[in-house]
Design a protein around this motif. Sequence first.
Motif, PDB file in Angstrom:
ATOM      1  N   ARG A 143      -2.104   5.659   0.808  1.00  0.00           N
ATOM      2  CA  ARG A 143      -2.496   5.588  -0.659  1.00  0.00           C
ATOM      3  C   ARG A 143      -2.034   6.749  -1.693  1.00  0.00           C
ATOM      4  O   ARG A 143      -1.697   6.226  -2.766  1.00  0.00           O
ATOM      5  CB  ARG A 143      -3.820   5.239  -0.674  1.00  0.00           C
ATOM      6  CG  ARG A 143      -4.543   4.069  -0.173  1.00  0.00           C
ATOM      7  CD  ARG A 143      -6.001   4.286   0.052  1.00  0.00           C
ATOM      8  NE  ARG A 143      -6.205   2.723   0.515  1.00  0.00           N
ATOM      9  CZ  ARG A 143      -7.249   2.160   0.046  1.00  0.00           C
ATOM     10  NH1 ARG A 143      -8.418   2.740  -0.583  1.00  0.00           N
ATOM     11  NH2 ARG A 143      -7.836   1.045   0.585  1.00  0.00           N
ATOM     12  N   CYS A 144      -1.991   7.921  -1.155  1.00  0.00           N
ATOM     13  CA  CYS A 144      -1.537   8.999  -2.071  1.00  0.00           C
ATOM     14  C   CYS A 144      -0.251   8.895  -2.207  1.00  0.00           C
ATOM     15  O   CYS A 144       0.222   9.127  -3.520  1.00  0.00           O
ATOM     16  CB  CYS A 144      -2.178  10.408  -1.470  1.00  0.00           C
ATOM     17  SG  CYS A 144      -3.931  10.754  -1.328  1.00  0.00           S
ATOM     18  N   ALA A 145       0.519   8.623  -1.258  1.00  0.00           N
ATOM     19  CA  ALA A 145       1.998   8.687  -1.358  1.00  0.00           C
ATOM     20  C   ALA A 145       2.371   7.592  -2.201  1.00  0.00           C
ATOM     21  O   ALA A 145       3.219   7.615  -3.166  1.00  0.00           O
ATOM     22  CB  ALA A 145       2.701   8.499   0.015  1.00  0.00           C
ATOM     23  N   VAL A 146       1.789   6.513  -2.269  1.00  0.00           N
ATOM     24  CA  VAL A 146       2.044   5.166  -3.140  1.00  0.00           C
ATOM     25  C   VAL A 146       1.622   5.601  -4.581  1.00  0.00           C
ATOM     26  O   VAL A 146       2.462   5.252  -5.518  1.00  0.00           O
ATOM     27  CB  VAL A 146       1.474   4.073  -2.577  1.00  0.00           C
ATOM     28  CG1 VAL A 146       1.585   2.629  -3.726  1.00  0.00           C
ATOM     29  CG2 VAL A 146       1.759   3.409  -1.370  1.00  0.00           C
ATOM     30  N   ILE A 164       7.007   0.267  -1.277  1.00  0.00           N
ATOM     31  CA  ILE A 164       6.786  -0.182   0.066  1.00  0.00           C
ATOM     32  C   ILE A 164       7.177   0.675   1.158  1.00  0.00           C
ATOM     33  O   ILE A 164       6.553   1.122   2.020  1.00  0.00           O
ATOM     34  CB  ILE A 164       7.006  -1.768   0.212  1.00  0.00           C
ATOM     35  CG1 ILE A 164       6.314  -2.672  -0.906  1.00  0.00           C
ATOM     36  CG2 ILE A 164       6.914  -2.256   1.738  1.00  0.00           C
ATOM     37  CD1 ILE A 164       6.708  -4.026  -0.912  1.00  0.00           C
ATOM     38  N   ASN A 165       8.493   0.790   1.238  1.00  0.00           N
ATOM     39  CA  ASN A 165       9.110   1.667   2.111  1.00  0.00           C
ATOM     40  C   ASN A 165       8.607   3.226   1.897  1.00  0.00           C
ATOM     41  O   ASN A 165       8.368   3.825   2.982  1.00  0.00           O
ATOM     42  CB  ASN A 165      10.511   1.715   1.715  1.00  0.00           C
ATOM     43  CG  ASN A 165      11.203   0.521   2.311  1.00  0.00           C
ATOM     44  OD1 ASN A 165      12.081  -0.103   1.602  1.00  0.00           O
ATOM     45  ND2 ASN A 165      10.974  -0.002   3.510  1.00  0.00           N
ATOM     46  N   ALA A 166       8.145   3.727   0.757  1.00  0.00           N
ATOM     47  CA  ALA A 166       7.516   5.060   0.791  1.00  0.00           C
ATOM     48  C   ALA A 166       6.342   5.143   1.376  1.00  0.00           C
ATOM     49  O   ALA A 166       5.882   6.103   1.837  1.00  0.00           O
ATOM     50  CB  ALA A 166       7.785   5.576  -0.856  1.00  0.00           C
ATOM     51  N   GLY A 167       5.606   3.939   1.327  1.00  0.00           N
ATOM     52  CA  GLY A 167       4.312   4.056   1.671  1.00  0.00           C
ATOM     53  C   GLY A 167       4.183   3.970   3.338  1.00  0.00           C
ATOM     54  O   GLY A 167       3.457   4.353   4.073  1.00  0.00           O
ATOM     55  N   ILE A 168       5.193   3.234   3.907  1.00  0.00           N
ATOM     56  CA  ILE A 168       5.069   2.890   5.233  1.00  0.00           C
ATOM     57  C   ILE A 168       6.244   3.603   6.072  1.00  0.00           C
ATOM     58  O   ILE A 168       5.806   4.246   7.045  1.00  0.00           O
ATOM     59  CB  ILE A 168       5.772   1.335   5.172  1.00  0.00           C
ATOM     60  CG1 ILE A 168       4.521   0.388   4.737  1.00  0.00           C
ATOM     61  CG2 ILE A 168       5.814   1.127   6.974  1.00  0.00           C
ATOM     62  CD1 ILE A 168       4.830  -1.129   4.984  1.00  0.00           C
ATOM     63  N   ASN A 169       7.301   3.897   5.726  1.00  0.00           N
ATOM     64  CA  ASN A 169       8.300   4.257   6.604  1.00  0.00           C
ATOM     65  C   ASN A 169       8.171   5.659   7.201  1.00  0.00           C
ATOM     66  O   ASN A 169       8.163   5.910   8.431  1.00  0.00           O
ATOM     67  CB  ASN A 169       9.606   4.110   6.098  1.00  0.00           C
ATOM     68  CG  ASN A 169      10.211   2.469   5.983  1.00  0.00           C
ATOM     69  OD1 ASN A 169       9.492   1.945   5.826  1.00  0.00           O
ATOM     70  ND2 ASN A 169      11.693   2.212   6.165  1.00  0.00           N
ATOM     71  N   ALA A 170       8.209   6.545   6.425  1.00  0.00           N
ATOM     72  CA  ALA A 170       8.029   8.015   6.885  1.00  0.00           C
ATOM     73  C   ALA A 170       6.563   8.038   7.560  1.00  0.00           C
ATOM     74  O   ALA A 170       6.510   8.978   8.605  1.00  0.00           O
ATOM     75  CB  ALA A 170       7.761   9.005   5.446  1.00  0.00           C
ATOM     76  N   LEU A 171       5.527   7.539   7.083  1.00  0.00           N
ATOM     77  CA  LEU A 171       4.390   7.586   7.867  1.00  0.00           C
ATOM     78  C   LEU A 171       4.385   6.945   9.284  1.00  0.00           C
ATOM     79  O   LEU A 171       3.877   7.789  10.439  1.00  0.00           O
ATOM     80  CB  LEU A 171       3.152   6.819   7.138  1.00  0.00           C
ATOM     81  CG  LEU A 171       2.092   7.752   6.563  1.00  0.00           C
ATOM     82  CD1 LEU A 171       1.197   6.572   5.812  1.00  0.00           C
ATOM     83  CD2 LEU A 171       1.452   8.619   7.297  1.00  0.00           C
ATOM     84  N   THR A 172       5.125   5.889   9.340  1.00  0.00           N
ATOM     85  CA  THR A 172       5.280   5.459  10.735  1.00  0.00           C
ATOM     86  C   THR A 172       6.252   6.367  11.665  1.00  0.00           C
ATOM     87  O   THR A 172       5.929   6.614  12.946  1.00  0.00           O
ATOM     88  CB  THR A 172       5.958   4.077  11.049  1.00  0.00           C
ATOM     89  OG1 THR A 172       7.321   4.201  10.056  1.00  0.00           O
ATOM     90  CG2 THR A 172       5.251   2.782  10.066  1.00  0.00           C
ATOM     91  N   ASP A 181       0.966  -6.543  -8.918  1.00  0.00           N
ATOM     92  CA  ASP A 181      -0.087  -5.850  -9.913  1.00  0.00           C
ATOM     93  C   ASP A 181      -0.800  -4.701  -9.279  1.00  0.00           C
ATOM     94  O   ASP A 181      -1.091  -3.643  -9.846  1.00  0.00           O
ATOM     95  CB  ASP A 181      -0.979  -6.821 -10.096  1.00  0.00           C
ATOM     96  CG  ASP A 181      -0.519  -7.958 -11.230  1.00  0.00           C
ATOM     97  OD1 ASP A 181       0.376  -7.599 -11.720  1.00  0.00           O
ATOM     98  OD2 ASP A 181      -1.094  -9.001 -11.304  1.00  0.00           O
ATOM     99  N   ASP A 182      -0.795  -4.846  -7.874  1.00  0.00           N
ATOM    100  CA  ASP A 182      -1.727  -3.559  -7.281  1.00  0.00           C
ATOM    101  C   ASP A 182      -0.850  -3.076  -6.089  1.00  0.00           C
ATOM    102  O   ASP A 182      -0.952  -3.504  -4.869  1.00  0.00           O
ATOM    103  CB  ASP A 182      -2.980  -4.339  -6.665  1.00  0.00           C
ATOM    104  CG  ASP A 182      -4.043  -3.290  -6.099  1.00  0.00           C
ATOM    105  OD1 ASP A 182      -3.321  -2.157  -5.625  1.00  0.00           O
ATOM    106  OD2 ASP A 182      -5.209  -3.490  -5.937  1.00  0.00           O
ATOM    107  N   PRO A 183      -0.291  -1.990  -6.233  1.00  0.00           N
ATOM    108  CA  PRO A 183       0.648  -1.651  -5.274  1.00  0.00           C
ATOM    109  C   PRO A 183      -0.043  -1.220  -3.825  1.00  0.00           C
ATOM    110  O   PRO A 183       0.515  -1.581  -2.875  1.00  0.00           O
ATOM    111  CB  PRO A 183       1.248  -0.103  -5.956  1.00  0.00           C
ATOM    112  CG  PRO A 183       1.077  -0.415  -7.466  1.00  0.00           C
ATOM    113  CD  PRO A 183      -0.147  -1.114  -7.623  1.00  0.00           C
ATOM    114  N   ILE A 184      -0.870  -0.440  -4.059  1.00  0.00           N
ATOM    115  CA  ILE A 184      -1.586  -0.222  -2.870  1.00  0.00           C
ATOM    116  C   ILE A 184      -2.160  -1.337  -1.883  1.00  0.00           C
ATOM    117  O   ILE A 184      -1.626  -1.392  -0.777  1.00  0.00           O
ATOM    118  CB  ILE A 184      -2.882   0.808  -3.102  1.00  0.00           C
ATOM    119  CG1 ILE A 184      -2.472   2.123  -3.651  1.00  0.00           C
ATOM    120  CG2 ILE A 184      -3.745   1.138  -1.645  1.00  0.00           C
ATOM    121  CD1 ILE A 184      -3.835   2.964  -3.811  1.00  0.00           C
TER     122      ILE A 184
END
Length: 312
Positions: free
Chosen positions: A218-221, A189-197, A238-241
Amino acid sequence: MKIVVVGPGALGCLLAASIKNRTREDVWLFDNMPERAKKISENGIKVEGVSGQFTARVNTASSAKDIGVCDLVILCVKSYSTEEACRDIKELVGTSTSVLTLQNGIGNVQIMNDQFGAEKVMAGVTNHGATLLGIGHVRHAGKADTTIGRADGRVLGAIREVANVLSKAGFETKISKDIESVIWSKLIINAGINALTAVTRLNNGALVEYDECRQVMRCAVQEAVRLVKRKRIKLSYDDPIQKVESVCRATASNVSSMLQDVLNRKKTEIDFINGAIVRQAKALAIPTPINEVLTNLVKTIESSYEKQLREK
Ligand code: PAF
């Protein structure tokens, strides 16, 4: 219980104030900067937001010797400070002390095990949103779940007591027998959100409003999930994205912890989030180009404000 929260950041202040306000425990805040600790001791910790408005007067100290051995230490420092914090708080940890990390990122448990012995260490994640508004002043931006556990999966009396205290303090806490899964589930969750913000300077909710940004997320996740699968770690959803996007919506108005760091020109936890994914994936020959770009961009932002500070 004598409880010491280590680190006066957003989560540390919120936890210390909430435990003090809602339980009868003996609560301390450890801050390695004496001036700041003094200020918090004089003014108390001010909380506003979803848990209401209140001020909690907690004991503060910047030397572990002034506190002595306690029952529970909750580590809330940034991941890049874990090693230093563990050295600073040696005197807090006795034979029956539990040391809990609620930090973002991976690698903290290993450092704590090395320092204190795995028997004493508990790990956990919390999805509560907290924003630091000033010294000892925090906004509780959103309530969510908290999960704790031991690396060996054992559910002992001590961990039940800790979950109890956190729940009483308003941090509804579950105990997991597979804490590695919980930590990696939060890491994704942090990998998908934090850097992008941090790069876009958008709040969490806005990340899913722009197709291009959503695509990068989506690609990072997906890259991180490939690593998790290879490591045979089971995620708690079940569904990370879909999960990452739902966290964006649930914490829509949140300024992520990494964006808060960038806006405050502070070092970020990038090396323990996307950077850790890149390092671990490289060792297993799994390509992670998007996580690598995100890591490099956040590191560039960090270096640029360090440079600006030097030139001032
Ligand atoms: O680091 C953070 O800000 C939080 O872990 C999260 C869940 C991304 C919400 O802002």
